[in-house]
Design an enzyme around this catalytic site. Structure first.
Site, short mmCIF file in Angstrom:
data_model
loop_
_atom_site.label_atom_id
_atom_site.label_comp_id
_atom_site.label_asym_id
_atom_site.label_seq_id
_atom_site.Cartn_x
_atom_site.Cartn_y
_atom_site.Cartn_z
N ARG A 151 0.86 -1.18 0.00
CA ARG A 151 0.00 0.00 0.00
C ARG A 151 0.90 1.24 0.00
O ARG A 151 2.07 1.15 0.40
CB ARG A 151 -0.84 0.02 1.28
CG ARG A 151 -1.83 -1.10 1.35
CD ARG A 151 -2.50 -1.12 2.74
NE ARG A 151 -3.34 -2.29 2.87
CZ ARG A 151 -3.61 -2.90 4.02
NH1 ARG A 151 -3.08 -2.44 5.15
NH2 ARG A 151 -4.39 -3.96 4.06
N ARG A 180 -10.08 3.90 5.95
CA ARG A 180 -8.64 3.67 5.75
C ARG A 180 -8.25 3.82 4.28
O ARG A 180 -7.09 4.08 3.96
CB ARG A 180 -8.27 2.27 6.28
CG ARG A 180 -6.78 2.07 6.45
CD ARG A 180 -6.45 0.75 7.14
NE ARG A 180 -6.69 -0.40 6.30
CZ ARG A 180 -6.47 -1.67 6.67
NH1 ARG A 180 -6.02 -1.93 7.87
NH2 ARG A 180 -6.71 -2.66 5.84
N ARG A 220 -12.74 -9.10 3.29
CA ARG A 220 -12.27 -8.87 4.65
C ARG A 220 -13.42 -8.91 5.66
O ARG A 220 -13.26 -9.43 6.76
CB ARG A 220 -11.51 -7.53 4.73
CG ARG A 220 -10.08 -7.69 4.33
CD ARG A 220 -9.44 -6.40 3.88
NE ARG A 220 -8.33 -6.71 2.99
CZ ARG A 220 -7.07 -6.86 3.39
NH1 ARG A 220 -6.75 -6.68 4.63
NH2 ARG A 220 -6.15 -7.21 2.53
N1 LIG Z 1 -1.13 -16.28 9.07
C1 LIG Z 1 -0.57 -15.09 8.88
N2 LIG Z 1 -1.34 -14.00 8.77
C2 LIG Z 1 -0.72 -12.82 8.57
C3 LIG Z 1 0.68 -12.68 8.50
N3 LIG Z 1 0.97 -11.38 8.31
C4 LIG Z 1 -0.20 -10.72 8.30
N4 LIG Z 1 -1.22 -11.58 8.45
C5 LIG Z 1 -2.66 -11.29 8.54
O1 LIG Z 1 -3.15 -11.08 7.25
C6 LIG Z 1 -4.31 -10.27 7.34
C7 LIG Z 1 -4.26 -9.21 6.27
O2 LIG Z 1 -3.18 -8.35 6.48
P1 LIG Z 1 -3.03 -7.03 5.62
O3 LIG Z 1 -3.15 -7.34 4.17
O4 LIG Z 1 -1.77 -6.34 6.06
O5 LIG Z 1 -4.32 -6.19 5.98
P2 LIG Z 1 -4.74 -5.42 7.32
O6 LIG Z 1 -4.57 -6.35 8.47
O7 LIG Z 1 -6.16 -5.06 7.08
O8 LIG Z 1 -3.83 -4.23 7.42
C8 LIG Z 1 -4.33 -9.69 8.74
O9 LIG Z 1 -5.31 -10.40 9.48
C9 LIG Z 1 -2.97 -10.01 9.28
O10 LIG Z 1 -3.00 -10.26 10.68
C10 LIG Z 1 1.46 -13.86 8.62
O11 LIG Z 1 2.67 -13.87 8.56
N5 LIG Z 1 0.79 -15.03 8.80
N1 LIG Z 2 -10.05 2.75 18.29
C1 LIG Z 2 -10.11 3.24 17.06
N2 LIG Z 2 -11.01 4.20 16.77
C2 LIG Z 2 -11.10 4.70 15.52
N3 LIG Z 2 -10.33 4.31 14.49
C3 LIG Z 2 -9.41 3.37 14.72
C4 LIG Z 2 -9.25 2.78 16.01
N4 LIG Z 2 -8.26 1.86 15.95
C5 LIG Z 2 -7.82 1.87 14.69
N5 LIG Z 2 -8.50 2.77 13.94
C6 LIG Z 2 -8.36 3.04 12.50
O1 LIG Z 2 -8.97 1.94 11.85
C7 LIG Z 2 -8.25 1.57 10.69
C8 LIG Z 2 -7.85 0.10 10.80
O2 LIG Z 2 -6.85 -0.03 11.79
P1 LIG Z 2 -5.54 -0.91 11.53
O3 LIG Z 2 -4.62 -0.69 12.65
O4 LIG Z 2 -5.02 -0.66 10.15
O5 LIG Z 2 -6.19 -2.37 11.61
P2 LIG Z 2 -5.55 -3.80 11.35
O6 LIG Z 2 -4.07 -3.68 11.44
O7 LIG Z 2 -6.11 -4.68 12.41
O8 LIG Z 2 -6.01 -4.21 10.00
C9 LIG Z 2 -7.06 2.51 10.58
O9 LIG Z 2 -7.39 3.55 9.66
C10 LIG Z 2 -6.93 3.07 11.99
O10 LIG Z 2 -6.41 4.39 11.98
#
Ligand SMILES: Nc1nc2c(ncn2[C@@H]2O[C@H](COP(=O)(O)OP(=O)(O)O)[C@@H](O)[C@H]2O)c(=O)[nH]1
Ligand SMILES: Nc1ncnc2c1ncn2[C@@H]1O[C@H](COP(=O)(O)OP(=O)(O)O)[C@@H](O)[C@H]1O
Length: 280
Positions: free
Chosen positions: A44, A137, A148
């Site tokens: 991203r 986001r 998702r």
């Molecule tokens: N099993 C597994 N899941 C992962 C790993 N790295 C990231 N994820 C999971 O993959 C999912 C998607 O991650 P991402 O594409 O970064 O999206 P985001 O979590 O919405 O920011 C999330 O639930 C992460 O926790 C990994 O190494 N192993």
């Molecule tokens: N407690 C909260 N209240 C409002 N927005 C939040 C909160 N926690 C996270 N966010 C926002 O929600 C979005 C998803 O959070 P993120 O940390 O990327 O989630 P994840 O890593 O679990 O996918 C981001 O834009 C983040 O800034």
């Protein structure tokens, strides 16, 4: 695997794992280290290769998986994700607490390994809030957002399995969720607790230790401070604690009572507040 016990953060995409992790890694720079996963999804804007993820092709990743270089891997929303042995070892080699951000399949797969982490589930207050956060986001297409949200419903259902997670954090208010995360880690991670002691306490402890032979289980004759008390000693032979109760003044909070990962626990009173100083 060596070093302090790792920490797994899991939970639906958009629940706030990365946000909480960033705060933690920023506040405790040298204490925690992030396990950089591999993924086949596209970076991203703002994501850095080797820092946020190792962005690789499906072929590259499959080759490394076949070579036995991964602890776990999973398919999520049309892409591969996985934790390499190297990612975890790199953190543990620095004696940092390794933090993994993985999905629920990863949690189940890690449970079959010897990594033995602390499992924390980060969850949104509701699916509607999750959808809004993911939309705000602005990282997902409509299709990946749908995938998702579907995965989130499955995740929230599966995470109810008794014993799967040690703790659940509902990330409604961010600051509250972050405080909860730190409190949980203080409670369950001796390595984190140890790192939270101020350097001045650690220095006092080192001086104290040198003037007090480690084998002696009685209260030292000349403690560095009159307020420094030996609270307990871990008996490695019997795997039990001996905590001479008469050493424990009444006003010590119960959260400072001995934990089995230390051989000796000292307490220091500074500005009317008790701190725990752990020495191995
Ligand atoms: N099993 C597994 N899941 C992962 C790993 N790295 C990231 N994820 C999971 O993959 C999912 C998607 O991650 P991402 O594409 O970064 O999206 P985001 O979590 O919405 O920011 C999330 O639930 C992460 O926790 C990994 O190494 N192993
Ligand atoms: N407690 C909260 N209240 C409002 N927005 C939040 C909160 N926690 C996270 N966010 C926002 O929600 C979005 C998803 O959070 P993120 O940390 O990327 O989630 P994840 O890593 O679990 O996918 C981001 O834009 C983040 O800034």
């Amino acid at each position: 695997m060596q070093g302090p016990r790792p920490v797994v953060l899991s939970g639906p995409s958009g629940a706030g794992k990365s946000t909480l992790l960033k705060k933690l890694l920023q506040e405790y720079k040298n204490v925690f280290g992030f396990s950089v996963s591999h993924t086949t999804r596209k970076p991203r804007p703002g994501e850095v290769n080797g820092k946020d993820y190792h962005f690789v092709s499906r072929e590259e990743m499959q080759k490394e998986i076949d070579a036995g270089e991964f602890i776990e891997h999973a398919e999520f929303s049309g892409n591969m994700y996985g934790t390499s042995k190297g990612a975890v070892q790199a953190i543990q080699a620095q004696n940092q607490i390794c933090v993994l951000d993985i999905d629920i399949q990863g949690v189940k797969n890690i449970k079959r390994t010897e990594l033995n982490p602390i499992y924390i589930s980060v969850q949104p207050p509701s699916i509607d809030v999750l959808e809004k956060r993911l939309r705000d986001r602005q990282t997902e297409t409509e299709e990946s957002l749908r995938k998702r949200l579907t995965a989130a419903c499955v995740d929230l259902e599966l995470s109810k399995e008794p014993g799967l997670f040690d703790l659940v954090i509902i990330n409604d208010d961010l600051e509250k969720a972050y405080s909860e995360l730190k409190e949980i880690l203080l409670e369950v991670s001796p390595a984190f607790r140890g790192s939270c002691l101020s350097p001045s306490l650690r220095v006092t402890g080192a001086q104290f230790c040198s003037s007090s032979p480690c084998r002696k289980s009685r209260r030292p004759k000349n403690p560095a401070s009159p307020e420094l008390s030996l609270l307990g000693r871990f008996n490695f032979a019997h795997h039990s604690w001996s905590a001479p109760r008469h050493f424990i003044p009444r006003d010590i909070p119960s959260s400072l009572i001995p934990f089995q990962s230390y051989s000796r626990i000292f307490l220091l009173k500074e500005n009317k507040t008790w701190s725990r100083l752990c020495l191995c």
